[in-house]
Design a protein around this motif. Structure first.
Motif, PDB file in Angstrom:
ATOM      1  N   LYS A 298       0.868  -1.181   0.000  1.00 12.66           N
ATOM      2  CA  LYS A 298       0.000   0.000   0.000  1.00 12.66           C
ATOM      3  C   LYS A 298       0.905   1.232   0.000  1.00 12.66           C
ATOM      4  O   LYS A 298       2.075   1.153   0.372  1.00 12.66           O
ATOM      5  CB  LYS A 298      -0.896   0.027   1.247  1.00 12.66           C
ATOM      6  CG  LYS A 298      -1.821  -1.169   1.387  1.00 12.66           C
ATOM      7  CD  LYS A 298      -2.583  -1.158   2.694  1.00 12.66           C
ATOM      8  CE  LYS A 298      -3.664  -0.103   2.703  1.00 12.66           C
ATOM      9  NZ  LYS A 298      -4.551  -0.225   3.889  1.00 12.66           N
TER      10      LYS A 298
ATOM     11  N   ARG B 141      -6.343   7.912   1.993  1.00 18.84           N
ATOM     12  CA  ARG B 141      -7.280   6.996   2.634  1.00 18.84           C
ATOM     13  C   ARG B 141      -8.727   7.353   2.291  1.00 18.84           C
ATOM     14  O   ARG B 141      -9.547   6.461   2.063  1.00 18.84           O
ATOM     15  CB  ARG B 141      -7.093   7.032   4.158  1.00 18.84           C
ATOM     16  CG  ARG B 141      -5.898   6.231   4.648  1.00 18.84           C
ATOM     17  CD  ARG B 141      -5.685   6.428   6.137  1.00 18.84           C
ATOM     18  NE  ARG B 141      -4.650   5.558   6.646  1.00 18.84           N
ATOM     19  CZ  ARG B 141      -4.872   4.387   7.242  1.00 18.84           C
ATOM     20  NH1 ARG B 141      -6.104   3.944   7.399  1.00 18.84           N
ATOM     21  NH2 ARG B 141      -3.867   3.655   7.689  1.00 18.84           N
TER      22      ARG B 141
ATOM     23  N   LYS C 289      -9.305   6.153  -1.092  1.00 16.59           N
ATOM     24  CA  LYS C 289      -8.878   4.762  -1.262  1.00 16.59           C
ATOM     25  C   LYS C 289      -7.715   4.625  -2.249  1.00 16.59           C
ATOM     26  O   LYS C 289      -7.472   3.540  -2.783  1.00 16.59           O
ATOM     27  CB  LYS C 289     -10.053   3.892  -1.745  1.00 16.59           C
ATOM     28  CG  LYS C 289     -11.277   3.920  -0.839  1.00 16.59           C
ATOM     29  CD  LYS C 289     -10.959   3.409   0.554  1.00 16.59           C
ATOM     30  CE  LYS C 289     -12.199   3.384   1.443  1.00 16.59           C
ATOM     31  NZ  LYS C 289     -11.889   2.965   2.830  1.00 16.59           N
TER      32      LYS C 289
ATOM     33  N   GLU D 139      -4.625   2.095  -1.827  1.00 18.04           N
ATOM     34  CA  GLU D 139      -4.723   0.690  -2.220  1.00 18.04           C
ATOM     35  C   GLU D 139      -4.156   0.412  -3.615  1.00 18.04           C
ATOM     36  O   GLU D 139      -4.009  -0.749  -4.001  1.00 18.04           O
ATOM     37  CB  GLU D 139      -6.203   0.252  -2.205  1.00 18.04           C
ATOM     38  CG  GLU D 139      -6.987   0.609  -0.950  1.00 18.04           C
ATOM     39  CD  GLU D 139      -6.726  -0.344   0.191  1.00 18.04           C
ATOM     40  OE1 GLU D 139      -5.947  -1.301   0.001  1.00 18.04           O
ATOM     41  OE2 GLU D 139      -7.301  -0.128   1.284  1.00 18.04           O
TER      42      GLU D 139
ATOM     43  N   GLN E 281      -1.724  -2.384  -4.712  1.00 24.38           N
ATOM     44  CA  GLN E 281      -2.182  -3.769  -4.653  1.00 24.38           C
ATOM     45  C   GLN E 281      -2.517  -4.316  -6.041  1.00 24.38           C
ATOM     46  O   GLN E 281      -2.708  -5.526  -6.206  1.00 24.38           O
ATOM     47  CB  GLN E 281      -3.377  -3.882  -3.708  1.00 24.38           C
ATOM     48  CG  GLN E 281      -2.967  -3.749  -2.252  1.00 24.38           C
ATOM     49  CD  GLN E 281      -4.135  -3.548  -1.320  1.00 24.38           C
ATOM     50  OE1 GLN E 281      -5.166  -4.218  -1.440  1.00 24.38           O
ATOM     51  NE2 GLN E 281      -3.988  -2.632  -0.379  1.00 24.38           N
TER      52      GLN E 281
ATOM     53  N   ARG F 123     -10.590  -9.263   2.729  1.00 24.98           N
ATOM     54  CA  ARG F 123      -9.340  -8.558   2.957  1.00 24.98           C
ATOM     55  C   ARG F 123      -8.358  -9.495   3.662  1.00 24.98           C
ATOM     56  O   ARG F 123      -8.756 -10.295   4.526  1.00 24.98           O
ATOM     57  CB  ARG F 123      -9.566  -7.312   3.818  1.00 24.98           C
ATOM     58  CG  ARG F 123     -10.305  -6.205   3.119  1.00 24.98           C
ATOM     59  CD  ARG F 123      -9.532  -5.659   1.938  1.00 24.98           C
ATOM     60  NE  ARG F 123      -8.333  -4.939   2.343  1.00 24.98           N
ATOM     61  CZ  ARG F 123      -7.365  -4.577   1.501  1.00 24.98           C
ATOM     62  NH1 ARG F 123      -7.435  -4.919   0.226  1.00 24.98           N
ATOM     63  NH2 ARG F 123      -6.321  -3.922   1.928  1.00 24.98           N
TER      64      ARG F 123
ATOM     65  N   ILE G 258      -8.866  -6.811  -2.949  1.00 24.28           N
ATOM     66  CA  ILE G 258      -8.757  -5.367  -2.721  1.00 24.28           C
ATOM     67  C   ILE G 258     -10.082  -4.833  -2.190  1.00 24.28           C
ATOM     68  O   ILE G 258     -10.129  -3.962  -1.336  1.00 24.28           O
ATOM     69  CB  ILE G 258      -8.374  -4.636  -4.023  1.00 24.28           C
ATOM     70  CG1 ILE G 258      -6.984  -5.080  -4.492  1.00 24.28           C
ATOM     71  CG2 ILE G 258      -8.401  -3.123  -3.825  1.00 24.28           C
ATOM     72  CD1 ILE G 258      -6.558  -4.453  -5.810  1.00 24.28           C
ATOM     73  N   THR G 259     -11.175  -5.378  -2.721  1.00 28.26           N
ATOM     74  CA  THR G 259     -12.507  -4.972  -2.281  1.00 28.26           C
ATOM     75  C   THR G 259     -13.380  -6.202  -2.151  1.00 28.26           C
ATOM     76  O   THR G 259     -12.958  -7.327  -2.443  1.00 28.26           O
ATOM     77  CB  THR G 259     -13.123  -3.957  -3.262  1.00 28.26           C
ATOM     78  OG1 THR G 259     -14.332  -3.424  -2.683  1.00 28.26           O
ATOM     79  CG2 THR G 259     -13.461  -4.597  -4.595  1.00 28.26           C
TER      80      THR G 259
ATOM     81  N   SER H  78     -15.766  -5.199   2.709  1.00 29.40           N
ATOM     82  CA  SER H  78     -14.998  -3.952   2.570  1.00 29.40           C
ATOM     83  C   SER H  78     -15.915  -2.792   2.209  1.00 29.40           C
ATOM     84  O   SER H  78     -15.739  -1.658   2.681  1.00 29.40           O
ATOM     85  CB  SER H  78     -13.922  -4.106   1.486  1.00 29.40           C
ATOM     86  OG  SER H  78     -13.019  -5.130   1.820  1.00 29.40           O
TER      87      SER H  78
END
Length: 213
Positions: free
Chosen positions: A61, A91, A94, A97, A100, A115, A139-140, A144
């Motif tokens: 990340k 954050r 998002k 992320e 990833q 996750r 990732i999602t 999430s």
């Protein structure tokens, strides 16, 4: 999931992770520069997590916290003083992320799935819950999306770690078990679209008001 389902999911991951890295390569470079110029430390935050079949993976990340000598809790709440100004923006959008996508391309993660947990939590996945360890972490995913504002919820708890362990984490496990049992390709597409366009999120995936502990 059948062998065909697994191959379809992996093909989707390979195709769109490659496209995503092409599209976001310049934004990722700019984000890296912003992190490096505004706080001490590396651009990426790399943490060991438990992946499919209990294999230890490295999750990447963008670093959103100040570098500290002693490791703290893995639980993060809203307005956490450890978060950098750039990190707050990343954050909220998002964008932290994005690295990833590399993990997805490498095959240690998928676009959609549970996750990845740290070892202490993954060790609690026993019995029927162990089905989550048969999936690549994502990732999602539905959990999430439902807990997309989890940090705000934890900030209201008297003891965030205890609240997470007793209420949020078990609920996420139950949501992810249903995802594993009812997986479909178009379901994955829907979760990705909901992640990109929050307006598409149905009321059923709104964050619940969990009881206090």
């Amino acid at each position: 999931m059948t062998s065909f389902d697994c191959a379809l999911k992996r093909s989707f991951d390979l195709l769109f992770a490659s496209l995503g890295l092409c599209v976001f390569s310049i934004p990722m470079l700019l984000i890296g520069c912003a992190i490096k110029l505004t706080s001490r430390g590396s651009v990426l935050f790399i943490q060991k997590r438990v992946g499919r079949h209990k294999q230890i993976i490295r999750m990447h990340k963008f670093r959103t916290m100040y570098v500290r000598e002693k490791a703290g809790t893995s639980i993060t709440v809203a307005h956490d003083p450890r978060i950098t100004p750039v990190g707050k923006i990343l954050r909220s959008l998002k964008l932290d992320e994005l690295p990833q996508l590399i993990d997805v391309l490498r095959g240690t993660m998928s676009f959609v799935g549970p996750r990845p947990d740290v070892a202490g939590y993954a060790d609690l996945l026993v019995g029927d819950d162990a089905i989550l360890l048969c999936l690549r972490p994502g990732i999602t995913g539905p959990a999430s999306i439902m807990y997309r504002k989890e940090e705000e919820l934890l900030a209201k708890a008297a003891n965030p770690t205890h609240y997470n362990n007793e209420r949020i984490w078990p609920h996420k496990v139950s949501i992810n078990k249903r995802y594993a049992q009812e997986w479909s390709f178009w379901g994955d597409v829907r979760y990705i679209l909901m992640t990109l366009v929050p307006a598409l999120i149905p009321p059923s995936l709104n964050m619940p008001k969990l009881p206090e502990v």
